[in-house]
Design an enzyme around this catalytic site. Sequence first.
Site, PDB file in Angstrom:
ATOM      1  N   ARG A 151       0.841  -1.200  -0.017  1.00 23.50           N
ATOM      2  CA  ARG A 151      -0.143   0.038   0.029  1.00 23.50           C
ATOM      3  C   ARG A 151       0.887   1.204   0.069  1.00 23.50           C
ATOM      4  O   ARG A 151       0.479   2.325   0.132  1.00 23.50           O
ATOM      5  CB  ARG A 151      -1.003  -0.064   1.301  1.00 23.50           C
ATOM      6  CG  ARG A 151      -2.093   0.984   1.078  1.00 23.50           C
ATOM      7  CD  ARG A 151      -2.920   0.698   2.306  1.00 23.50           C
ATOM      8  NE  ARG A 151      -4.202   1.459   2.600  1.00 23.50           N
ATOM      9  CZ  ARG A 151      -4.327   2.277   3.547  1.00 23.50           C
ATOM     10  NH1 ARG A 151      -3.421   2.315   4.690  1.00 23.50           N
ATOM     11  NH2 ARG A 151      -5.342   3.038   3.625  1.00 23.50           N
ATOM     12  N   CYS A 203      10.214  34.486  23.151  1.00 22.10           N
ATOM     13  CA  CYS A 203      10.373  33.205  23.557  1.00 22.10           C
ATOM     14  C   CYS A 203      10.512  32.995  25.252  1.00 22.10           C
ATOM     15  O   CYS A 203      11.289  33.473  25.709  1.00 22.10           O
ATOM     16  CB  CYS A 203      11.299  32.315  22.861  1.00 22.10           C
ATOM     17  SG  CYS A 203      11.729  30.549  23.751  1.00 22.10           S
ATOM     18  N   CYS A 253      13.744  31.303  26.133  1.00 27.09           N
ATOM     19  CA  CYS A 253      15.359  31.738  25.805  1.00 27.09           C
ATOM     20  C   CYS A 253      15.779  32.465  27.135  1.00 27.09           C
ATOM     21  O   CYS A 253      15.084  32.728  28.051  1.00 27.09           O
ATOM     22  CB  CYS A 253      15.104  32.752  25.088  1.00 27.09           C
ATOM     23  SG  CYS A 253      15.245  32.198  23.185  1.00 27.09           S
ATOM     24  N   HIS A 268      18.212  29.304  20.713  1.00 29.70           N
ATOM     25  CA  HIS A 268      16.611  29.081  20.159  1.00 29.70           C
ATOM     26  C   HIS A 268      16.389  28.429  18.922  1.00 29.70           C
ATOM     27  O   HIS A 268      15.585  27.587  18.693  1.00 29.70           O
ATOM     28  CB  HIS A 268      16.156  30.418  20.114  1.00 29.70           C
ATOM     29  CG  HIS A 268      14.663  30.575  19.607  1.00 29.70           C
ATOM     30  ND1 HIS A 268      13.710  30.202  20.580  1.00 29.70           N
ATOM     31  CD2 HIS A 268      14.072  30.557  18.769  1.00 29.70           C
ATOM     32  CE1 HIS A 268      12.597  30.089  20.116  1.00 29.70           C
ATOM     33  NE2 HIS A 268      12.701  30.706  19.067  1.00 29.70           N
ATOM     34  N   ASN A 276       8.419  16.341  22.763  1.00 27.32           N
ATOM     35  CA  ASN A 276       7.575  16.413  21.617  1.00 27.32           C
ATOM     36  C   ASN A 276       8.282  17.419  20.774  1.00 27.32           C
ATOM     37  O   ASN A 276       8.570  18.615  21.243  1.00 27.32           O
ATOM     38  CB  ASN A 276       6.280  17.059  21.992  1.00 27.32           C
ATOM     39  CG  ASN A 276       5.317  16.207  22.698  1.00 27.32           C
ATOM     40  OD1 ASN A 276       5.407  14.979  22.804  1.00 27.32           O
ATOM     41  ND2 ASN A 276       4.756  16.638  23.766  1.00 27.32           N
ATOM     42  N   SER A 278       4.529  23.612  21.152  1.00 18.07           N
ATOM     43  CA  SER A 278       4.182  24.977  20.786  1.00 18.07           C
ATOM     44  C   SER A 278       5.326  26.026  20.623  1.00 18.07           C
ATOM     45  O   SER A 278       5.066  27.288  20.671  1.00 18.07           O
ATOM     46  CB  SER A 278       3.089  25.599  21.830  1.00 18.07           C
ATOM     47  OG  SER A 278       3.732  25.109  23.197  1.00 18.07           O
ATOM     48  N   HIS A 296      11.913  26.501  20.381  1.00 22.82           N
ATOM     49  CA  HIS A 296      13.222  26.388  21.175  1.00 22.82           C
ATOM     50  C   HIS A 296      13.269  24.770  21.854  1.00 22.82           C
ATOM     51  O   HIS A 296      12.517  24.246  22.283  1.00 22.82           O
ATOM     52  CB  HIS A 296      13.006  27.395  22.344  1.00 22.82           C
ATOM     53  CG  HIS A 296      14.110  27.574  23.311  1.00 22.82           C
ATOM     54  ND1 HIS A 296      14.867  28.706  23.369  1.00 22.82           N
ATOM     55  CD2 HIS A 296      15.047  26.647  24.120  1.00 22.82           C
ATOM     56  CE1 HIS A 296      15.915  28.766  24.047  1.00 22.82           C
ATOM     57  NE2 HIS A 296      16.073  27.322  24.551  1.00 22.82           N
ATOM     58  N   HIS A 299      13.352  21.678  23.760  1.00 24.72           N
ATOM     59  CA  HIS A 299      13.136  21.505  25.197  1.00 24.72           C
ATOM     60  C   HIS A 299      12.491  20.186  25.253  1.00 24.72           C
ATOM     61  O   HIS A 299      11.808  19.565  24.209  1.00 24.72           O
ATOM     62  CB  HIS A 299      12.279  22.501  25.753  1.00 24.72           C
ATOM     63  CG  HIS A 299      10.778  22.450  25.229  1.00 24.72           C
ATOM     64  ND1 HIS A 299      10.427  23.070  24.088  1.00 24.72           N
ATOM     65  CD2 HIS A 299       9.673  22.186  25.638  1.00 24.72           C
ATOM     66  CE1 HIS A 299       9.235  23.005  23.543  1.00 24.72           C
ATOM     67  NE2 HIS A 299       8.672  22.350  24.737  1.00 24.72           N
ATOM     68  N   GLN A 356      10.201  17.664  28.273  1.00 26.80           N
ATOM     69  CA  GLN A 356       9.600  17.615  29.460  1.00 26.80           C
ATOM     70  C   GLN A 356       9.698  16.248  30.366  1.00 26.80           C
ATOM     71  O   GLN A 356      10.145  15.396  29.855  1.00 26.80           O
ATOM     72  CB  GLN A 356       7.930  17.562  29.074  1.00 26.80           C
ATOM     73  CG  GLN A 356       7.482  18.715  28.431  1.00 26.80           C
ATOM     74  CD  GLN A 356       6.153  18.973  28.214  1.00 26.80           C
ATOM     75  OE1 GLN A 356       5.379  18.788  29.262  1.00 26.80           O
ATOM     76  NE2 GLN A 356       5.607  18.901  27.023  1.00 26.80           N
ATOM     77  N   HIS A 409      12.038   5.218  23.080  1.00 27.42           N
ATOM     78  CA  HIS A 409      11.201   5.127  21.691  1.00 27.42           C
ATOM     79  C   HIS A 409      11.319   6.481  20.996  1.00 27.42           C
ATOM     80  O   HIS A 409      11.087   7.547  21.575  1.00 27.42           O
ATOM     81  CB  HIS A 409       9.810   4.931  21.945  1.00 27.42           C
ATOM     82  CG  HIS A 409       9.566   3.747  22.793  1.00 27.42           C
ATOM     83  ND1 HIS A 409       9.562   2.402  21.990  1.00 27.42           N
ATOM     84  CD2 HIS A 409       9.189   3.387  24.051  1.00 27.42           C
ATOM     85  CE1 HIS A 409       9.330   1.364  22.756  1.00 27.42           C
ATOM     86  NE2 HIS A 409       8.987   1.887  24.164  1.00 27.42           N
ATOM     87  N   GLN A 431      -1.734   0.505  12.016  1.00 23.97           N
ATOM     88  CA  GLN A 431      -1.589   0.064  10.759  1.00 23.97           C
ATOM     89  C   GLN A 431      -0.480   0.956  10.107  1.00 23.97           C
ATOM     90  O   GLN A 431      -0.241   2.111  10.192  1.00 23.97           O
ATOM     91  CB  GLN A 431      -2.933   0.121   9.875  1.00 23.97           C
ATOM     92  CG  GLN A 431      -2.883  -0.408   8.476  1.00 23.97           C
ATOM     93  CD  GLN A 431      -2.365   0.662   7.344  1.00 23.97           C
ATOM     94  OE1 GLN A 431      -2.106   1.653   7.744  1.00 23.97           O
ATOM     95  NE2 GLN A 431      -1.937  -0.329   6.151  1.00 23.97           N
TER      96      GLN A 431
HETATM   97  O1  G1P Z   1      -8.098   4.992   3.677  1.00 24.52           O
HETATM   98  P1  G1P Z   1      -7.421   6.369   3.528  1.00 24.52           P
HETATM   99  O2  G1P Z   1      -8.833   7.352   3.556  1.00 24.52           O
HETATM  100  O3  G1P Z   1      -6.852   6.877   2.355  1.00 24.52           O
HETATM  101  O4  G1P Z   1      -6.634   6.883   4.614  1.00 24.52           O
HETATM  102  C1  G1P Z   1      -6.798   7.252   6.047  1.00 24.52           C
HETATM  103  O5  G1P Z   1      -7.637   6.260   6.792  1.00 24.52           O
HETATM  104  C2  G1P Z   1      -6.927   4.981   6.869  1.00 24.52           C
HETATM  105  C3  G1P Z   1      -7.883   4.169   7.805  1.00 24.52           C
HETATM  106  O6  G1P Z   1      -8.049   4.761   9.253  1.00 24.52           O
HETATM  107  C4  G1P Z   1      -5.521   5.220   7.457  1.00 24.52           C
HETATM  108  O7  G1P Z   1      -4.711   4.098   7.826  1.00 24.52           O
HETATM  109  C5  G1P Z   1      -4.877   6.545   6.803  1.00 24.52           C
HETATM  110  O8  G1P Z   1      -3.799   6.527   7.552  1.00 24.52           O
HETATM  111  C6  G1P Z   1      -5.751   7.640   6.639  1.00 24.52           C
HETATM  112  O9  G1P Z   1      -5.043   8.533   5.991  1.00 24.52           O
HETATM  113  O1  G1P Z   2       2.866  20.097  27.589  1.00 28.86           O
HETATM  114  P1  G1P Z   2       2.721  21.113  26.398  1.00 28.86           P
HETATM  115  O2  G1P Z   2       4.004  20.971  25.535  1.00 28.86           O
HETATM  116  O3  G1P Z   2       1.966  22.317  26.296  1.00 28.86           O
HETATM  117  O4  G1P Z   2       1.477  20.142  25.272  1.00 28.86           O
HETATM  118  C1  G1P Z   2       1.766  19.117  24.573  1.00 28.86           C
HETATM  119  O5  G1P Z   2       2.389  17.905  25.293  1.00 28.86           O
HETATM  120  C2  G1P Z   2       1.659  17.387  25.996  1.00 28.86           C
HETATM  121  C3  G1P Z   2       2.199  16.242  26.826  1.00 28.86           C
HETATM  122  O6  G1P Z   2       2.420  15.126  25.820  1.00 28.86           O
HETATM  123  C4  G1P Z   2       0.276  17.065  25.752  1.00 28.86           C
HETATM  124  O7  G1P Z   2      -0.613  16.640  26.607  1.00 28.86           O
HETATM  125  C5  G1P Z   2      -0.383  18.255  24.745  1.00 28.86           C
HETATM  126  O8  G1P Z   2      -1.545  17.718  24.160  1.00 28.86           O
HETATM  127  C6  G1P Z   2       0.663  18.638  23.868  1.00 28.86           C
HETATM  128  O9  G1P Z   2       0.070  20.034  23.129  1.00 28.86           O
END
Ligand code: G1P
Ligand code: G1P
Lengths: 349, 349
Positions: free
Chosen positions: A28, A52, A55, A116, A156, A164, A167, A169, A171, A301, A326
């Site tokens: 696919r 920021c 900073c 930054h 993240n 958001s 910079h 960072h 958590q 991970h 998937q």
């Molecule tokens: O099948 P579509 O609309 O091309 O694709 C969408 O739905 C699928 C099933 O939830 C997902 O695997 C794809 O990542 C998403 O882009």
């Molecule tokens: O903590 P932040 O950077 O404001 O927020 C981000 O990370 C968090 C932890 O994964 C999540 O819960 C938020 O949805 C995401 O926007």
Amino acid sequence: MRNFDINEDPHRRFNPLINEWVLVSPHRAKRPWQGQNEKIHTDGLPEYDPTCYLCPGNVRANGENNPKYESSFVFENDFAAVKQEAIAFEEETKPTFFKAKPERGIARVVCFSPRHDLTLPEMDLAGIENIIRTWQKEYTDLGNVDYINHVQIFENKGSVMGCSNPHPHGQIWAQSSLPTQVEKTQNSLKAYFEKNNSNLLLDYLKAELEAKERIVIENDHFVALVPFWAIWPFETMIISKRHITKITEFTNEEVSAYALILKALTIKYDNLFETSFPYSSGIHQAPTDGEAHPEWQFHMHFYPPLLRSASVKKFMVGYEMMGEAQRDITPEKSAAVLKALPEVHYKNK
Amino acid sequence: MRNFDINEDPHRRFNPLINEWVLVSPHRAKRPWQGQNEKIHTDGLPEYDPTCYLCPGNVRANGENNPKYESSFVFENDFAAVKQEAIAFEEETKPTFFKAKPERGIARVVCFSPRHDLTLPEMDLAGIENIIRTWQKEYTDLGNVDYINHVQIFENKGSVMGCSNPHPHGQIWAQSSLPTQVEKTQNSLKAYFEKNNSNLLLDYLKAELEAKERIVIENDHFVALVPFWAIWPFETMIISKRHITKITEFTNEEVSAYALILKALTIKYDNLFETSFPYSSGIHQAPTDGEAHPEWQFHMHFYPPLLRSASVKKFMVGYEMMGEAQRDITPEKSAAVLKALPEVHYKNK
Ligand SMILES: O=P(O)(O)O[C@H]1O[C@H](CO)[C@@H](O)[C@H](O)[C@H]1O
Ligand SMILES: O=P(O)(O)O[C@H]1O[C@H](CO)[C@@H](O)[C@H](O)[C@H]1O
């Protein structure tokens, strides 16, 4: 009837860490994409941004000033998802569908660098080693708090991962309970340990080093690979070669080797689509509940969302939410692609 | 020490359907948002789009022409994640970390309406009833295929949910195995049934109808509620009131009542931020493995990503991927907000 060809035929693979399957659809990978494109823009950031809140020297949401920090800097999250306050609570004794428990914890933000405009792949090794030492210190300090039983270190990266602020960072959310995914992992590691008197992830690593098909980078102390059961297109896992249950057990040499592999892996990621590569990463290691955890093995991970280009991501939506994860491209193909990429950042070519 | 206040204090809630917890942080709903904003644009779509591969009469990717259909229209997915071909396979007998199995299946697309510019909340009841009858027919036909043991009906709506075409449509992935989430749900339903000789979801529904705190809509045959353990900000679940294990058991009256609640719920969703509200939805019901499944109860999940406005979504990222699902606004508050919204679409005000 044709014989099963794992490189061509739709199949499911089993993830022994969380006891879940993933659906793999190798054929696919070539479907056309007419959906949403992501915007990824981090080029041309200034070294210092006066607006920021991360900073050095700038004012944060709570009105406090950041110090003029020169390496990394840790502060309490101004909008923490958990609070430190102890709450009185009586557990329901009769069965109920409305089962809830207060959760206590501490949430911190770790600025990786005063700059930054730098992220991990562009930082120097000393800077990355410094982040690792900061993680060690936080794991120790937070883990020593009496009611903290688990310390989740994560990052993240990129607006597409809900970050958001560009910079650099990460958590840390430390809390009284084992979070769901960690508990699932621990249950699997424990069951394996009890059955085989051996470490699941070390045995798995051995099998991967023999198979050689999914290894992306290897150095003296760590391996970065695409797990056989990866769900994200370019998902990887860093595993330490020695039996290490937590980050505080690293030798100095291991700190350096970990910095090296972090830099090399994130450079490959940036090089993949010549963009600042978004991902969520996180460290899984022994909980801080005061018990020995021989079943644990330090690993990290990386879950990056991008699939085909800097702007087309994999959506884990309808089928994935209702049914199961998937993927299209096989883990073996992803590993080969990542392995072949240079370890010099594309901006420095 | 203060007593636990579920409306104010951080806590975890337990989801008995999949045996997982969710972290709830009520106090965090007010943090400012400086991150990515989503683009949602569906206003001003034409009734017919000559470039849309789902519109009646147009050409699809495989070169075939759609019929000039007048209600709903089903076709095989041109880029199916599963294939119908039988594959010869010998299972590994010795333990291995590389556990994989071929998966057989059929994937279909269900066009909801010939009109390019309508989605569920704007369709008439006859049109929605027609979709339900199409789902019934597909569940029967696909379920009757000898190697198909599960039929997953779902919809990805909106580009933010990976939907690449605004033409109203859903999908069906039917396959030989029970997908991970369904298997987890079935295990919980079965364990409860065996222990209590009673249906988990019907008992839960009873408790919710007594508590009255999370009910969004109720009619003679169905209830739409925000589950106590919901993870998405405005997640809901539609449950049938009668013990129904699968969609083919609906009476005519139930088909009408289901159409009514689908329309009312999706109208409320559109009205929430006065936008075409994105979500992934999917039906969970008895598998088609030929066994009686008294433990099952027909229900439908809605997982919408939006949190604060038409453009700010909840990101399930770092902590959520490594640790566990996390939400800010409480399910009770979300239910109250949805309940208070009019059942007349904002465009028709
Ligand atoms: O099948 P579509 O609309 O091309 O694709 C969408 O739905 C699928 C099933 O939830 C997902 O695997 C794809 O990542 C998403 O882009
Ligand atoms: O903590 P932040 O950077 O404001 O927020 C981000 O990370 C968090 C932890 O994964 C999540 O819960 C938020 O949805 C995401 O926007």
